[in-house]
Design a protein around this motif. Sequence first.
Motif: not given
Length: 337
Positions: A82-87, A100-104, A123-127, A144-153
């Motif tokens: 799902i992560f790859f698909y959304s990206y 962006y939300v689904l990706f995070s 590596p995905f986030f670096i890309h 927002i996507s990066v921040v959302l992932f950071s908050i969740l993890t």
Amino acid sequence: PLYYLFLKSWATVFGYSPYSLRAFSLVLSCLVPLFSFLTAKTIFTDKWNTLLCFLLVLFSTQLFYYSLEVRAYMLPLVFLSIFFYSYVKLLRSPDHNLFYVLFSFAGACSFFSHYFTLFIILPFFIHLLVFTFIDKLPVKKVAISVVLFSILTAPWLPVLLQQWNLRNRVSFAMASARQNPETLNYGFSSRINSIPNYLIQISRYLQNSAFGSYSPIGDHSVFKWIIWTLKLLFLGFIILALIRGDRIALLLAVVTAAYLIFVFITRKTLFVPRYFLFLSFFVPFFIGIAIHHMRSNILVRNFSLGIGFLIVVSSGISNIRVSNAVYCKQYMTTVQF
């Protein structure tokens, strides 16, 4: 913890028998080819390329073999797919907030399912950050996507560090016990693979993930040499795709290289195939990209479809060999079924 929470819910409904628990992983494994199809459909305009990627994931020997394990393998693979698909959708449609939300969210869920997925997520986030500036993606949405992932993890990171420290203490205690004559493992030394041997094992695993683990008994088998020729041909067109600046080819190359390095750093004492299982989902897309560039080359255009068919046949033969094998563990006869 996510896999065990889901497994608990599943067992509450279907029971705790070995077959019920293994069925949970088996059902999850059926979702992975579905998202591979959706991803391939987004990447490739050609329907045959899409079908090929779908079939290679569907008939993947590695995924087939591990789909019966009562371990956290298939759930993180579902989230990674799902992560790859959304990206890919995000790169194709950068104005849609949903991707962006689904990706995070999918990235965070995969992290909560298995720690090693972090070696693919980073590596995905670096890309993403690199192509934010190259392709001028919406900076605000990416942030927002990066921040959302950071908050969740973030809430689980202290637990991760605590477990890492515990693992280091246990490893130190075991190493010390080898020097103590009063302990059971006195004098024992773990097998440490050399880097060349490690690279050979990795190369074999990636080849098996792409072409199946079929290897004819006869050294002079025509089929064997055809497959070896195909491997070299595909490698050449993957390099061509990288030279041409294919974004997805570059992404897959970065993800594969980064994952191998990270796994080697954390698990360098021995080669364990299951640690590389997550790459099995991405390797078929290398073949899809190679065939995509083959079809744009007049010299091999007419052969690309036949080559794809041959690779699917190779994977099918591999699965037949796996399903006909005799297993020492009784539950593995389920594979034959």
